[in-house]
Design an enzyme around this catalytic site. Structure first.
Site, short mmCIF file in Angstrom:
data_model
loop_
_atom_site.label_atom_id
_atom_site.label_comp_id
_atom_site.label_asym_id
_atom_site.label_seq_id
_atom_site.Cartn_x
_atom_site.Cartn_y
_atom_site.Cartn_z
N TYR A 1 0.83 -1.21 0.00
CA TYR A 1 0.00 0.00 0.00
C TYR A 1 0.87 1.26 0.00
O TYR A 1 0.70 2.14 -0.84
CB TYR A 1 -0.94 -0.01 1.21
CG TYR A 1 -1.86 1.18 1.28
CD1 TYR A 1 -3.04 1.21 0.57
CD2 TYR A 1 -1.53 2.30 2.05
CE1 TYR A 1 -3.89 2.30 0.61
CE2 TYR A 1 -2.37 3.40 2.10
CZ TYR A 1 -3.54 3.40 1.38
OH TYR A 1 -4.37 4.49 1.41
N LYS B 1 1.59 3.97 -3.16
CA LYS B 1 1.28 5.39 -2.97
C LYS B 1 2.53 6.24 -3.23
O LYS B 1 2.45 7.30 -3.86
CB LYS B 1 0.73 5.65 -1.57
CG LYS B 1 -0.63 5.03 -1.32
CD LYS B 1 -1.70 5.59 -2.24
CE LYS B 1 -3.08 5.08 -1.86
NZ LYS B 1 -4.12 5.62 -2.73
#
Length: 170
Positions: free
Chosen positions: A77, A81
């Site tokens: 994650y 990002k």
């Protein structure tokens, strides 16, 4: 409002023309889309939308990312990002604002058990550290608009959670 097929985003270039500012809050979850789907949505679709926006004349791109985003993270994650932040910066907008909110406080239509529990626990922590752990989505939205109407003068600006709170309340 234009509805686009993200699998054929290039066919919708007209939807990205003629806008001075682009706002992007696109994202999904790994549990909903799988690891490959998460990367496709959170990195690839966002990067392609930024490229189309720039080609269409967009001068300022505002991206909602995540607290802890880091292209070198071992967590998928946070790594994705961080990767998308770098890709969007590289597009070459006149201005690029990246917001890195902490846990978003919102009422979702879909039930996410882990997020529901985390929100309950972090709301208590927010009583003691109001700008460290959480942020209401309305505050993020206000901060996104404020960074456009109150420019900082920076070509690339990264707003961490505390700055989002401050700007979202201004």
């Amino acid at each position: 409002q234009a509805v686009v097929d993200f699998e054929r985003l290039g066919e919708h270039a007209d939807a990205f023309r003629g806008h001075d500012v682009g706002f992007c809050c696109l994202g999904t979850t790994r549990s909903k889309a799988g690891a490959d789907g998460f990367v496709r949505v959170d990195r690839d679709y966002v990067a392609q939308a930024a490229e189309l926006a720039r080609a269409g004349g967009c001068k300022h791109f505002v991206l909602q990312s995540s607290q802890g985003a880091n292209e070198h993270s071992s967590f998928l994650y946070l790594r994705v990002k961080g990767e998308v932040e770098k890709l969007v910066e590289a597009v070459g907008f006149d201005r690029c604002t990246i917001l890195r909110p902490a846990m978003l406080l919102c009422a979702r239509q879909e039930f996410r058990p882990a997020e529901w529990i985390a929100q309950r626990v972090l709301r208590v922590g927010a009583c003691f550290f109001p700008t460290a752990l959480t942020v209401p989505i309305e505050t993020v939205a206000r901060a996104m608009v404020a960074c456009v109407v109150q420019p900082s003068g920076e070509k690339v600006e990264v707003l961490e959670n505390k700055a989002i709170h401050k700007l979202g309340k201004a």
